[in-house]
Design an enzyme around this catalytic site. Structure first.
Site, PDB file in Angstrom:
ATOM      1  N   ASP A 120     -13.116   2.253 -51.283  1.00  0.00           N
ATOM      2  CA  ASP A 120     -13.374   2.673 -50.448  1.00  0.00           C
ATOM      3  C   ASP A 120     -12.724   4.294 -50.399  1.00  0.00           C
ATOM      4  O   ASP A 120     -13.456   5.479 -49.800  1.00  0.00           O
ATOM      5  CB  ASP A 120     -14.590   2.455 -49.304  1.00  0.00           C
ATOM      6  N   ASP A 163     -21.916   9.344 -50.225  1.00  0.00           N
ATOM      7  CA  ASP A 163     -21.218   7.642 -50.017  1.00  0.00           C
ATOM      8  C   ASP A 163     -20.591   7.783 -51.167  1.00  0.00           C
ATOM      9  O   ASP A 163     -20.357   7.518 -52.118  1.00  0.00           O
ATOM     10  CB  ASP A 163     -21.940   6.797 -50.085  1.00  0.00           C
ATOM     11  N   LEU A 214     -18.240   5.216 -52.343  1.00  0.00           N
ATOM     12  CA  LEU A 214     -18.347   3.699 -52.940  1.00  0.00           C
ATOM     13  C   LEU A 214     -19.582   3.009 -52.615  1.00  0.00           C
ATOM     14  O   LEU A 214     -19.516   2.665 -51.351  1.00  0.00           O
ATOM     15  CB  LEU A 214     -17.075   3.363 -53.201  1.00  0.00           C
ATOM     16  N   ASP A 215     -20.601   2.861 -53.563  1.00  0.00           N
ATOM     17  CA  ASP A 215     -21.560   2.304 -53.491  1.00  0.00           C
ATOM     18  C   ASP A 215     -21.429   1.125 -54.187  1.00  0.00           C
ATOM     19  O   ASP A 215     -21.459   1.045 -55.395  1.00  0.00           O
ATOM     20  CB  ASP A 215     -22.905   3.297 -53.962  1.00  0.00           C
ATOM     21  N   GLU A 220     -27.187   8.097 -48.745  1.00  0.00           N
ATOM     22  CA  GLU A 220     -27.947   6.939 -49.348  1.00  0.00           C
ATOM     23  C   GLU A 220     -29.818   7.359 -49.584  1.00  0.00           C
ATOM     24  O   GLU A 220     -30.165   7.687 -51.270  1.00  0.00           O
ATOM     25  CB  GLU A 220     -27.618   5.282 -49.361  1.00  0.00           C
TER      26      GLU A 220
HETATM   27  P1  AHG Z   1     -22.009   0.190 -49.593  1.00  0.00           P
HETATM   28  O1  AHG Z   1     -21.025  -0.804 -50.755  1.00  0.00           O
HETATM   29  O2  AHG Z   1     -22.401   1.403 -49.721  1.00  0.00           O
HETATM   30  O3  AHG Z   1     -21.735  -0.094 -48.138  1.00  0.00           O
HETATM   31  O4  AHG Z   1     -23.684  -0.157 -49.559  1.00  0.00           O
HETATM   32  C1  AHG Z   1     -23.981  -1.262 -50.337  1.00  0.00           C
HETATM   33  C2  AHG Z   1     -25.211  -1.299 -49.916  1.00  0.00           C
HETATM   34  C3  AHG Z   1     -25.892  -1.009 -51.416  1.00  0.00           C
HETATM   35  O5  AHG Z   1     -25.212  -0.419 -52.477  1.00  0.00           O
HETATM   36  C4  AHG Z   1     -27.171  -2.277 -51.903  1.00  0.00           C
HETATM   37  O6  AHG Z   1     -28.215  -1.848 -52.594  1.00  0.00           O
HETATM   38  C5  AHG Z   1     -27.011  -3.187 -50.406  1.00  0.00           C
HETATM   39  O7  AHG Z   1     -26.047  -2.520 -49.601  1.00  0.00           O
HETATM   40  C6  AHG Z   1     -27.011  -4.138 -51.070  1.00  0.00           C
HETATM   41  O8  AHG Z   1     -27.322  -5.231 -49.089  1.00  0.00           O
HETATM   42  P2  AHG Z   1     -27.458  -6.585 -50.007  1.00  0.00           P
HETATM   43  O9  AHG Z   1     -26.059  -6.976 -49.865  1.00  0.00           O
HETATM   44  O10 AHG Z   1     -27.936  -6.498 -48.419  1.00  0.00           O
HETATM   45  O11 AHG Z   1     -28.207  -7.104 -50.262  1.00  0.00           O
HETATM   46 MN    MN Z   2     -23.537   2.689 -50.135  1.00  0.00          MN
HETATM   47 MN    MN Z   3     -20.378   3.363 -49.301  1.00  0.00          MN
END
Ligand code: AHG
Ligand code: MN
Ligand code: MN
Length: 350
Positions: free
Chosen positions: A70, A115, A117-118, A282
């Site tokens: 990240d 964002d 790193l997603d 997002e």
């Molecule tokens: P990020 O890694 O940028 O914080 O985003 C995480 C988000 C997204 O990618 C995903 O759809 C969702 O969080 C998953 O959440 P849960 O683990 O609650 O399902």
């Molecule tokens: Mn994300």
């Molecule tokens: Mn992210």
């Protein structure tokens, strides 16, 4: 991929040509971003070999555990974009405040929100992750970008896109002239047009949601998912669940195959529903992609692209994907309809 090789740089330039008033700034901004993406891709591809896995020990403004990748991706994008002269400021999921362009560099007329790193909880397990970006035109009159420049509705985005570090690396983007996908050819280091003019099927057979949250959903959401598990009149089969837990990957699959991705609010306290996904980094960019591909994106009550952001890290409930699927979800939420009533309404329409 057809026999004609089209690099992403050429494609962006050709799209710009259809806007005679364009100065080329957006084109060059996207080129800078592509370079950052390639560097992040290199690092992602070496994860496990180089020391880039694991957590940093910190939490970001949304309370997520910050992973080393990240921070690496955050830093790469910032450093690739701070000196090009096209941006007046940036904002990122990984930074609490807006990110100014350093004094020594020229300022431009665009804002970049991202964002970096997603899906970062998936990094250590070698599961697909991504990057999401959103570009707005500057609105304020001074030289430096302000909060006002960042807090714009999604419908005013100049461009949006995402990168998916999957079995191959793909970049998908729109400047409001359809959605186009490029696959990185690692042997020549170029993104080549592989998915021109992506169209999302009007209706899908897939739903993607973290069903572990069932007890936090409001009754309309539970009714909707119950409905999807019953026999779909169009196919004679129930919907299929697919959930990766990386928004980019779940969204991308449903964009190509058709279907709906849902992240509704936690409604255990009905007076204070708590959403998870971030509007600016997002939901809004992926909503622009969805709509440009013929799909839809809704909070359940409102088109996501119409939501006026009140703060940088604002969260929204998300239902995104095939148009007919999102429309049916909205019917459940807005009308509070039960599956029986929906079936009756559908039968009446048939
Ligand atoms: P990020 O890694 O940028 O914080 O985003 C995480 C988000 C997204 O990618 C995903 O759809 C969702 O969080 C998953 O959440 P849960 O683990 O609650 O399902
Ligand atoms: Mn994300
Ligand atoms: Mn992210």
């Amino acid at each position: 991929m057809g026999s004609k090789l089209v690099t992403i740089q050429r494609h962006i330039m050709e799209q710009q040509a259809s806007h005679p008033e364009a100065t080329g700034a957006l084109t060059r901004l996207l080129w800078d971003l592509i370079l950052a993406i390639k560097v992040i891709n290199r690092e992602v591809r070496q994860a496990g070999l180089a020391d880039v896995l694991g957590a940093t020990g910190a939490q970001n403004v949304s309370g997520d555990r910050v992973q080393k990748l990240d921070e690496f991706a955050q830093d790469r994008i910032f450093k690739a974009m701070d000196h090009g002269g096209h941006l007046c400021c940036m904002a990122s999921e990984e930074r609490a405040e807006i990110i100014p362009i350093p004094d020594r560099f020229p300022k431009g007329k665009y804002v970049l929100l991202y964002d970096p790193l997603d899906g970062s909880s998936n990094i250590d397990a070698n599961v697909t992750i991504g990057t999401i970006f959103s570009i707005h035109r500057k609105r304020s009159s001074g030289v430096n970008g302000t909060l006002e420049d960042c807090l714009q509705r999604g419908r005013d985005q100049a461009a949006a896109g995402y990168v998916i570090y999957g079995s191959s690396t793909m970049l998908v983007y729109t400047t409001g002239q359809g959605v186009h996908g490029f696959t990185l050819d690692p042997t020549i280091g170029e993104f080549l047009l592989s998915h021109p003019d992506i169209r999302c099927p009007n209706k899908g057979k897939i739903y993607s949601v973290n069903e572990g949250n069932w007890n936090t959903w409001d009754p309309a959401m539970r009714d909707y998912v119950t409905y999807l598990k019953e026999q779909d009149p169009a196919t004679g089969r129930p919907y299929t669940t697919r959930y990766i837990g990386s928004l980019v990957a779940d969204f991308h699959r449903n964009l190509l195959y058709g279907g709906i991705f849902l992240y509704p609010a936690d409604c255990r306290d009905p007076k204070k529903p708590k959403a998870k996904l971030r509007l600016l980094y997002e939901a809004a960019p992926l909503s622009m992609i969805a709509e440009q591909a013929g799909g839809a994106a809704s909070t359940g009550r409102e088109r996501i692209l119409d939501v006026a952001p009140g703060e940088l890290h604002q969260k929204v409930p998300v239902a995104i994907g095939s148009q007919a699927d999102v429309a049916l979800y909205e019917e459940f939420v807005k009308a509070g309809k039960t599956p029986d009533r929906i079936r009756a309404a559908q039968a009446a329409r048939a």
